[in-house]
Design a protein around this motif. Structure first.
Motif, mmCIF file in Angstrom:
data_model
loop_
_atom_site.group_PDB
_atom_site.id
_atom_site.type_symbol
_atom_site.label_atom_id
_atom_site.label_comp_id
_atom_site.label_asym_id
_atom_site.label_seq_id
_atom_site.Cartn_x
_atom_site.Cartn_y
_atom_site.Cartn_z
ATOM 1 N N THR A 1 -5.448 5.976 -0.103
ATOM 2 C CA THR A 1 -4.435 4.924 -0.019
ATOM 3 C C THR A 1 -4.595 4.046 -1.241
ATOM 4 O OG1 THR A 1 -4.577 4.950 2.393
ATOM 5 C CG2 THR A 1 -3.498 3.065 1.389
ATOM 6 N N ASP B 1 -5.106 12.049 0.726
ATOM 7 C CA ASP B 1 -6.035 11.459 1.687
ATOM 8 C C ASP B 1 -6.521 10.087 1.236
ATOM 9 O OD1 ASP B 1 -7.557 12.372 -0.409
ATOM 10 O OD2 ASP B 1 -9.207 13.102 0.845
ATOM 11 N N SER C 1 -10.162 7.754 2.800
ATOM 12 C CA SER C 1 -9.827 7.717 4.223
ATOM 13 C C SER C 1 -10.904 7.009 5.054
ATOM 14 C CB SER C 1 -9.607 9.131 4.751
ATOM 15 O OG SER C 1 -10.780 9.898 4.554
ATOM 16 N N ASP D 1 0.845 -1.192 0.000
ATOM 17 C CA ASP D 1 0.000 0.000 0.000
ATOM 18 C C ASP D 1 0.880 1.241 0.000
ATOM 19 O OD1 ASP D 1 0.106 1.133 3.000
ATOM 20 O OD2 ASP D 1 0.044 -1.055 3.074
ATOM 21 N N GLU E 1 0.439 5.687 0.502
ATOM 22 C CA GLU E 1 -0.393 6.858 0.768
ATOM 23 C C GLU E 1 -0.307 7.809 -0.422
ATOM 24 O OE1 GLU E 1 -2.356 7.436 3.482
ATOM 25 O OE2 GLU E 1 -1.828 5.431 4.160
#
Length: 136
Positions: free
Chosen positions: A57, A55, A104, A50, A52
């Protein structure tokens, strides 16, 4: 003036909280857009990685491993008998690789298919595995 400023600020905050999903590009996207990512991972297994992105992922997932044998194909001979061999039997190794963009609040916002194969029925393996009967 103060009332207008507060109204505009409230409207801006309300619109900023809205998230939409774009039009689906494939069956996997149309099935999973707007669904909880936890449901996807519970059904198909955890992601490989994963990252970021603001906001959001972005999860990379790979799975759906299957070995399928495709029988040999023959031309149609006289009187319905087998004719000359057109294609030899072969084994296909199928898998699916996707990238899930998750907000998020852990809701899938987009699904991008990275690795896929067409099946003998004409559909893709990812569509069959992630959006077909197994996904329900």
């Amino acid at each position: 003036m103060n009332f207008r400023l507060m109204t505009v600020a409230g409207l801006a905050l309300a619109l900023a909280g809205c998230t939409t999903t774009g039009p689906a590009r494939n069956a996997v996207e149309s099935h999973w857009n707007g669904q909880p990512a936890g449901t996807f991972f519970a059904r198909f297994g955890p992601p490989q990685s994963d990252a970021e992105s603001g906001d959001m992922t972005v999860y990379s997932w790979k799975g759906g491993y299957k070995k399928r044998t495709v029988p040999a194909q023959y031309a149609e001979g006289k009187d319905g008998k087998k004719g000359k061999k057109i294609a030899s039997a072969r084994t296909e190794f199928l898998s699916c690789s996707v990238q899930l963009t998750v907000s998020s609040d852990y809701v899938i916002r987009s699904v991008h298919v990275l690795g896929d194969r067409k099946t003998s029925t004409g559909t893709s393996w990812c569509d069959e595995f992630l959006a077909g009967d197994k996904a329900k």
